[in-house]
Design a protein around this motif. Structure first.
Motif, short mmCIF file in Angstrom:
data_model
loop_
_atom_site.label_atom_id
_atom_site.label_comp_id
_atom_site.label_asym_id
_atom_site.label_seq_id
_atom_site.Cartn_x
_atom_site.Cartn_y
_atom_site.Cartn_z
N ASP A 205 63.19 40.56 38.22
CA ASP A 205 64.26 40.39 39.21
C ASP A 205 65.24 39.28 38.86
O ASP A 205 66.10 38.94 39.68
N VAL A 206 65.15 38.72 37.65
CA VAL A 206 66.07 37.67 37.23
C VAL A 206 67.30 38.31 36.56
O VAL A 206 67.14 39.06 35.59
N PRO A 207 68.51 38.05 37.06
CA PRO A 207 69.71 38.61 36.40
C PRO A 207 69.87 38.02 34.99
O PRO A 207 69.83 36.80 34.82
N VAL A 208 70.04 38.90 34.03
CA VAL A 208 70.15 38.49 32.63
C VAL A 208 71.60 38.56 32.18
O VAL A 208 72.24 39.61 32.26
N ILE A 209 72.11 37.42 31.72
CA ILE A 209 73.47 37.33 31.16
C ILE A 209 73.34 37.45 29.66
O ILE A 209 72.67 36.63 29.01
N GLY A 210 73.97 38.45 29.08
CA GLY A 210 73.79 38.71 27.66
C GLY A 210 74.96 38.26 26.80
O GLY A 210 76.13 38.28 27.21
N PHE A 211 74.62 37.85 25.59
CA PHE A 211 75.60 37.63 24.52
C PHE A 211 75.16 38.47 23.35
O PHE A 211 73.98 38.43 22.95
N VAL A 212 76.08 39.22 22.75
CA VAL A 212 75.77 40.04 21.59
C VAL A 212 76.83 39.80 20.53
O VAL A 212 78.03 39.91 20.80
N ASP A 222 81.32 27.87 22.46
CA ASP A 222 81.52 26.65 23.24
C ASP A 222 81.86 26.98 24.69
O ASP A 222 81.33 26.37 25.63
N VAL A 223 82.74 27.97 24.89
CA VAL A 223 83.10 28.39 26.25
C VAL A 223 81.90 29.02 26.94
O VAL A 223 81.65 28.78 28.14
N PHE A 224 81.14 29.81 26.20
CA PHE A 224 79.94 30.45 26.77
C PHE A 224 78.98 29.39 27.30
O PHE A 224 78.54 29.45 28.45
N SER A 225 78.68 28.40 26.47
CA SER A 225 77.70 27.39 26.87
C SER A 225 78.24 26.50 27.99
O SER A 225 77.49 26.12 28.91
N ASP A 226 79.53 26.18 27.97
CA ASP A 226 80.12 25.40 29.06
C ASP A 226 80.02 26.15 30.38
O ASP A 226 79.78 25.55 31.44
N THR A 227 80.20 27.45 30.33
CA THR A 227 80.11 28.27 31.54
C THR A 227 78.69 28.28 32.08
O THR A 227 78.47 28.17 33.30
N ILE A 228 77.72 28.42 31.19
CA ILE A 228 76.32 28.42 31.62
C ILE A 228 75.95 27.08 32.25
O ILE A 228 75.20 27.01 33.22
N ASP A 229 76.48 25.98 31.71
CA ASP A 229 76.26 24.67 32.32
C ASP A 229 76.68 24.67 33.78
O ASP A 229 76.00 24.11 34.65
N ARG A 230 77.82 25.29 34.06
CA ARG A 230 78.34 25.32 35.43
C ARG A 230 77.45 26.18 36.34
O ARG A 230 77.23 25.83 37.51
N LEU A 280 77.19 41.59 30.50
CA LEU A 280 77.59 41.02 29.22
C LEU A 280 78.68 39.99 29.48
O LEU A 280 79.60 40.22 30.27
N PHE A 281 78.57 38.86 28.80
CA PHE A 281 79.58 37.82 28.88
C PHE A 281 80.20 37.68 27.50
O PHE A 281 79.53 37.32 26.54
N ASN A 282 81.49 38.00 27.39
CA ASN A 282 82.20 37.97 26.11
C ASN A 282 83.46 37.11 26.23
O ASN A 282 84.52 37.61 26.59
N PRO A 283 83.35 35.80 25.93
CA PRO A 283 84.51 34.90 26.09
C PRO A 283 85.43 34.85 24.88
O PRO A 283 86.40 34.11 24.88
N SER A 284 85.15 35.65 23.85
CA SER A 284 85.90 35.56 22.59
C SER A 284 87.34 36.04 22.74
O SER A 284 87.62 36.97 23.51
N ALA A 329 86.19 28.06 31.87
CA ALA A 329 84.75 28.11 32.13
C ALA A 329 84.43 28.20 33.62
O ALA A 329 83.49 28.91 34.02
N GLU A 330 85.17 27.50 34.44
CA GLU A 330 84.91 27.52 35.89
C GLU A 330 85.12 28.91 36.46
O GLU A 330 84.31 29.39 37.27
N HIS A 331 86.18 29.59 36.03
CA HIS A 331 86.44 30.95 36.52
C HIS A 331 85.47 31.96 35.93
O HIS A 331 85.09 32.93 36.61
N PHE A 332 85.06 31.75 34.68
CA PHE A 332 84.00 32.60 34.12
C PHE A 332 82.73 32.46 34.95
O PHE A 332 82.04 33.45 35.24
N ALA A 333 82.41 31.22 35.32
CA ALA A 333 81.21 30.99 36.13
C ALA A 333 81.31 31.69 37.48
O ALA A 333 80.32 32.25 37.98
N ASP A 334 82.50 31.69 38.09
CA ASP A 334 82.69 32.41 39.35
C ASP A 334 82.36 33.89 39.18
O ASP A 334 81.68 34.49 40.04
#
Length: 387
Positions: A205-212, A222-230, A280-284, A329-334
């Protein structure tokens, strides 16, 4: 002329020694061309143990390893013996997949032999400068790319958004579309495997955020990890699942110590890994298409991506996922928090994305490029293209 009359000399700085979306697309294209009766010969640097078994016959081009990125090679000018090989092959069109020294030499040779040259655009090379502290060089790199692409008879972009950008950058005014396909036997919702997830300690039941993708800084790590921090600061329940390998893996693991790194996956294993994510989270911003975005959509995942070429042509904001200004990153986190908090939102966006992905079949999109080849050959024969 039809496809059986095509004799294509293809030039690539990296045809199969690194596995990425561009190389897989080129190999699928060659397989399709050969299956349809065309003649193809590939000119590219080679290595003893390539990442992909090559489709078609490769003639090796001398090259040297790129400093700081030794997995990639920089091809040298076309040797005399290879020029003789090309002349003996008698191509009626040159396809250039990389704007490097090999590509420039191929355009020169095409002009000397009186044959048309086309280029496919796979990467936004000018954007790479910002990841190496050289953002001030972007206009210079863009000018170099413009000089190369404008010497081609036509160029082919993988998405409508990339084609529009190329026109705005004045790279060429004859811009066609060669998009990418999807193997629905591999990428589909039925490949989801909760038992596989449990093997990594991920609760159902844990939502999984993926990077591929390849683990290189140009993918926006860098943006991916900053977003996860938030997300963590907000207390949003989630797990990060990273699929891929590359030189930045150690850096990424240090930045995301709680993430699961599943390593390199391919074929059905990759399809299972993607379908077992929840988004899927794709900040590229460097891709021109975004194969991983389409693969995630085919697996019925919502996609949170940067507003960039490729993603902007695939993701429908608010329907199949969310598009966010690059680097925000803040808006990605939203956006990620929204999907982490609502199973129903994930289901609706995934369903819509899966439906859109059905438009993309490899044979269909490769035939569009074949039609482009034939059009360019006809136009040159009719004197409609500059010589």
């Amino acid at each position: 002329m039809d496809v059986t009359g095509l004799r294509i000399a293809m030039f690539s700085g990296n045809y199969n020694y690194v596995r990425d979306g561009a190389n897989q697309a080129l190999n699928r294209l060659v397989e399709y061309l050969l299956r349809q009766g065309a003649a193809v010969r590939i000119y590219s640097p080679t290595v003893a143990e390539p990442a992909l078994p090559p489709m078609g016959e490769i003639v090796s081009i001398p090259a040297f390893a790129i400093p700081r990125r030794p997995e990639y090679k920089f091809p040298l000018p076309i040797p005399g013996a290879v020029k003789q090989d090309i002349a003996a092959f008698r191509p009626n069109i040159f396809h250039i997949a990389s704007p490097d020294m090999l590509g420039h030499g191929a355009v020169n040779l095409a002009r000397r032999l009186g044959q048309p040259a086309v280029a496919s655009v796979h990467t936004r090379f000018e954007t790479y400068m910002r990841y190496y502290g050289l953002a001030f060089m972007e206009p210079v790199v863009e000018a170099i790319l413009r000089r190369f692409y404008r010497r081609c008879d036509a160029i082919f972009a993988p998405s409508d958004s990339m084609a529009q950008l190329l026109l705005e950058q004045r790279m060429n005014y004859n811009v066609g579309i060669w998009t990418r396909g999807i193997d629905r036997a591999v990428f589909n919702p039925d490949a989801r495997d909760l038992a596989w997830r449990r093997g990594f300690g991920i609760e159902d039941d844990v939502p999984v955020i993926g990077f591929v993708g390849r683990l290189v800084m140009e993918k926006g790590l860098d943006v991916f990890s900053d977003t996860i921090d938030r997300l963590e600061a907000r207390g949003v329940r989630h797990k990060v699942l990273v699929v891929g390998k590359g030189p930045a893996r150690e850096w990424f693991e240090q930045r995301l110590p709680a993430a699961v790194f599943a390593g390199f996956q391919e074929g059905p294993d990759l399809g299972r890994a993607v379908a077992s994510m929840d988004m899927l989270f794709n900040p590229s911003v460097t891709e021109t298409f975004g194969n991983v975005t389409l693969e995630a959509m085919a697996a019925a995942l919502p996609v949170v991506a940067a507003i960039a070429t490729g993603s902007a042509s695939l993701v429908q904001d608010g329907v199949t996922g969310r598009l966010v200004p690059a680097g925000e990153a803040e808006h990605f986190a939203d956006a990620l928090e929204f999907y982490c908090s609502s199973r129903e939102a994930r289901r609706e966006a995934g369903k819509a994305g899966c439906e859109i992905s059905r438009r993309y079949g490899w044979d269909e999109v490769n035939q569009e490029l074949v039609d482009g080849y034939l059009r360019v050959i006809r136009d040159r024969a009719a004197g409609k293209l500059p010589r």
